[in-house]
Structure formats: structure tokens, C-alpha cells
Design a protein around this motif. Structure first.
Motif, PDB file in Angstrom:
ATOM      1  N   THR A 219      33.960  36.731  33.300  1.00 52.64           N
ATOM      2  CA  THR A 219      33.401  37.810  34.118  1.00 52.64           C
ATOM      3  C   THR A 219      32.896  37.240  35.441  1.00 52.64           C
ATOM      4  O   THR A 219      33.153  37.804  36.508  1.00 52.64           O
TER       5      THR A 219
ATOM      6  N   ASP B 277      36.709  44.823  28.920  1.00 47.05           N
ATOM      7  CA  ASP B 277      35.915  44.412  27.771  1.00 47.05           C
ATOM      8  C   ASP B 277      35.052  45.591  27.333  1.00 47.05           C
ATOM      9  O   ASP B 277      34.445  46.250  28.166  1.00 47.05           O
TER      10      ASP B 277
ATOM     11  N   SER C 156      30.093  43.670  31.169  1.00 50.56           N
ATOM     12  CA  SER C 156      28.981  42.966  31.785  1.00 50.56           C
ATOM     13  C   SER C 156      29.177  42.803  33.292  1.00 50.56           C
ATOM     14  O   SER C 156      28.463  42.064  33.936  1.00 50.56           O
TER      15      SER C 156
ATOM     16  N   ASP D 267      38.987  41.851  34.380  1.00 53.43           N
ATOM     17  CA  ASP D 267      38.145  41.007  33.543  1.00 53.43           C
ATOM     18  C   ASP D 267      38.469  41.381  32.098  1.00 53.43           C
ATOM     19  O   ASP D 267      38.074  42.438  31.614  1.00 53.43           O
TER      20      ASP D 267
HETATM   21 MG   LIG Z   1      32.770  38.727  30.173  1.00 56.85          MG
END
Ligand SMILES: [Mg+2]
Ligand SMILES: Nc1ncnc2c1ncn2[C@@H]1O[C@H](COP(=O)(O)OP(=O)(O)OP(=O)(O)O)[C@@H](O)[C@H]1O
Length: 402
Positions: free
Chosen positions: A15, A38, A42, A137
């Protein structure tokens, strides 16, 4: 539009590296979207945004700087919006006992709906030309890469589904019920067709090294390197070009006091191994920072360490994972598959498709028209390549040979 995927084992810094690349792309003037696939998002945290800001966006892109947006895809929302009819039918099917094997196999593919959502977005952005760079990501390796197989898996699935639809048209429902499986409603086919159209072309984007690259993020540690090798293999299997390996959290010379000496020696050893393993793919390093990397300023600094003055959207390396050529009058398919042994690869053939299986990963390779009618004569793993030799043209004696 450039698409760059960041993948690697859990916690290595995917990330962070992806977000940092986004900051650098935007600073260079590219309209950039950093998208998180994901489930445990995050990205917002990496940019130090209030959680509520991301929640309010409900899965849509949020502007974080000049020419920079981030998006945390809300899979459930997307599925609710576009997939009701499909999901309903799948659920009914799964509740039916005594499924034919072939049908069960087809269905087994669809639990990857979450991944398809990401592909739909990518395709839409490519069509709308809304961004110059889309950075992905991905979730930790393994399951995160399955989405790459979705276009071919779906295409395969849909061709079957459309065939079923044709049969159904001439079939009365009570008669069809004899097959023992619930038949899909009209809406199901429409939904599948809509999906098919919206996904059309995404495979070509992912397989084009001029558009798509993957960057493998890793740390210089034994366990992590293994996982990175596996990810590399799967990316090759799905035809995605890997253009760099990023080794994150390298201890710099400044880290002193003796305590880390052993760590440094280990990192040096593993880094050399990584360079050896992945050659000719370039290996880049990122130092371990004094503190965690949060917010655009810190991300920008990390990007500078990673790319220097280089444009992060540049293709850092290019090598086609899949090639066709003719050897001694016979067509040969060469698929780059580093880090696998002969026992792990399983080949199958179904009509005009070659099915390559490695562990739990499977790719349906739609053979070029010129090869579709020919029998594969021999499959050999040579060095880092799987070579499949097909029967030569016009040689009747050769066709039909297993
Ligand atoms: Mg990550
Ligand atoms: N080079 C670095 N120096 C210092 N801290 C770092 C570095 N790279 C990443 N970090 C920190 O490590 C933590 C984990 O990084 P990150 O969230 O990017 O990993 P990840 O691979 O995305 O993890 P996950 O698999 O959980 O998604 C973050 O707090 C981040 O700030």
C-alpha cells in the motif's frame, strides 16, 4: 492509460509503495488514480485521511491532491448494484444437489465476483480515458492475483452460458426441469451479457505490456522472497508483464549500534539472491524510514528514493510472457514460467483452449486460430519456459497424436 499493479506478501509495504508511486505520478502531471482491491482497505490511512471521508465516498474515487484520486472499492455495493440477477441464480444453483460435474466446475469460478468488480472499473476508466495512470493496490498475493484469470475464465463461462441460453430458447421450462437444475431467469442472461460487454477488452489491456505492468513488492527476507517468486509465476501465467521488483525496508548504512549487523548481512545476501532470481527484471530498493510512512509528504519522499527523477509510469522492463514461433515447421508456444518444476504444471486441452494448471491456479489459453485445430505433441519445461509443440501444418500423420 497505464495500469500498474502492486502485489506481494502481507505487510511488506504494498500500500505504501503504491500510494507513494501515485503521489509521484501526480506530481509529474499524470492524472492518477490509486485503487485498492484489498477488502481490508488502508489507502485512506496511508494518505492520513479521516475514515469518514472514505466511508462517505461509498467506493467512489476521492481527490487527495492535484491530479490525484484514491478509491477503495466497495465490493458489496457494486455487487448489489449490478449483480443481483447473477448472484441470485448462482445461489439457487449452489443449493441444488446432484449437480453435473461440468456445471459444478463452471460455477466454481464465479466466487471471484469481487475481482471482476475491479476489472469493470479498470475497463470503464480505460474507455472513458479519465486517468493517465491507474495504480492497483492488491490484497496479499495468491487470492489477489486470481482476478487476472477472471477475463478468460468469464469469457469461457459466458460462451458456455450463451450456449445454454440457445438450448433453452427451444426448451419448455417443465422439460428443462428434467435436467434437475434450476434454470436461470431471463434477467440472468441479460446480466451476464451486460457484464460480458463491460468487460470486453480488459484482457487485452492486462496482457499488453505497453499498458499494464506489475511491480512486486518484497522485503529482503527468505520467506517473503519465496512468496514473491510464486507471485511472479502466476503473473507470467496470466500474461502480465512484471517490470520491477521493489525491495522495501532495506537497512541503510546509517543504521548503526551493532544490534542490526546480522540483519544487514542477511539483507545483503537476500538482495543478491533476489537480483539473481528475477534477472533481467530490474530490482529497486527502498530504505527503512525512521518512522512509519503516512501522508503525502512522507509518501513523496519514499517515491523519490524509489524512482529518483524517473517517471514512475515508465515501463521499467518489458518481456512478453507468451510467445509463438515455428521450430522445424512446427508451431511452438512458449510461456515464461519461472520458479516451477515439471511436476507442478498440468496441461489439458479442451477444444480450442489449452488449460495450464499450476497448483490452484488455472489459465485457459485461447489458442490462436492457426493452432486451434492442432494437437499438442509435446510439453516441456525448459529453463524458465514452458514449451508446447504442436503438430505441423498439413501433416496428417501428426494430427491426432496425443
Ligand atoms: Mg496494504
Ligand atoms: N520503507 C519503510 N519504512 C518505514 N515504514 C514503512 C516502510 N514501508 C512501509 N512502512 C510502514 O509499514 C506499515 C505497513 O505497510 P503497508 O500497509 O504499506 O504494507 P502492505 O504490504 O500494504 O500490508 P497489507 O498486506 O496488510 O496490505 C505501514 O505502517 C507503513 O507506514
Amino acid at each position: 492509460m497505464r495500469i500498474i499493479l502492486f502485489t506481494g506478501k502481507g505487510g511488506v509495504g504494498k500500500t505504501t509503495v503504491c500510494a507513494a508511486t501515485g503521489v509521484a505520478c501526480a506530481r509529474r502531471g499524470h492524472r492518477t488514480l490509486v485503487m485498492s482491491l484489498d477488502i481490508a482497505h488502508s489507502l485512506g490511512d496511508s494518505f492520513d485521511l479521516e475514515r469518514s471521508l472514505m466511508d462517505d465516498a461509498r467506493g467512489e474515487p476521492v481527490a487527495v491532491a492535484d491530479r490525484l484520486w484514491i478509491q477503495e472499492v466497495d465490493v458489496e455495493e457494486e455487487i448489489r448494484r449490478h449483480w443481483g440477477a447473477i448472484q441470485g441464480y448462482i445461489a439457487r444453483l449452489l443449493h441444488t444437489s446432484g449437480l453435473e460435474r461440468i456445471l459444478a466446475e463452471e460455477i466454481a469460478i464465479l466466487p471471484g465476483m469481487e475481482e471482476v468488480v475491479a476489472l469493470l472499473f479498470i475497463n470503464r476508466y480505460a474507455r472513458e480515458e479519465r486517468y493517465d495512470a491507474v495504480l492497483l493496490d492488491c490484497a496479499p498475493t495468491g487470492e489477489s492475483l486470481r482476478f487476472l484469470s477472471m477475463p478468460t475464465a468469464l469469457e469461457w463461462y459466458m460462451r458456455k452460458v450463451f450456449r445454454v441460453e440457445k438450448v433453452m430458447v427451444g426448451l419448455s421450462r417443465p422439460l428443462a426441469a428434467l435436467y434437475g437444475v434450476p434454470l436461470p431467469e431471463r434477467g440472468y442472461f441479460d446480466a451476464i451479457r451486460g457484464l460480458y460487454e463491460r468487460l470486453d477488452g480488459v484482457q487485452a489491456l492486462l496482457g499488453d505490456p505497453a499498458v499494464t505492468s506489475a511491480r512486486l513488492v518484497t522485503n529482503a527476507e527468505k520467506m517473503v522472497v519465496r512468496e514473491t517468486q510464486r507471485a511472479f509465476t502466476y503473473l507470467c501465467l496470466y500474461g502480465v508483464n512484471v517490470d520491477a521488483v521493489v525491495v522495501n525496508r532495506m537497512l541503510s548504512g546509517e543504521v548503526g549500534d551493532g544490534w542490526f549487523e546480522e540483519w544487514k548481512a542477511l539483507q545483503t545476501k537476500h538482495l543478491a539472491a533476489i537480483e539473481e532470481f528475477f534477472r533481467p527484471v530490474p530490482v529497486r530498493t527502498v530504505p527503512l524510514w525512521r518512522r512509519e510512512i503516512v501522508g503525502p509528504a512522507a509518501l513523496g519522499a519514499l517515491a523519490e528514493a524509489l524512482y529518483g527523477t524517473e517517471d514512475p509510469t515508465a515501463r521499467l522492463h518489458e518481456e512478453a510472457p507468451l510467445r509463438f514461433e515455428t521450430v522445424d515447421g512446427r508451431p511452438v508456444m512458449r510461456l515464461r514460467l519461472p520458479f516451477v518444476s515439471g511436476q507442478e504444471v498440468d496441461l489439458g486441452r479442451s477444444g480450442d483452449e489449452l488449460i495450464v494448471r499450476i497448483g490452484g491456479f488455472k489459465r485457459h489459453l485461447l489458442l490462436p486460430r492457426s493452432l486451434a485445430g492442432r494437437e499438442p505433441l509435446e510439453a516441456k519445461l525448459e529453463g524458465r519456459e514452458l514449451r508446447v509443440t504442436f503438430a505441423g501444418a498439413g501433416n496428417a500423420a501428426e494430427t491426432g497424436v496425443k
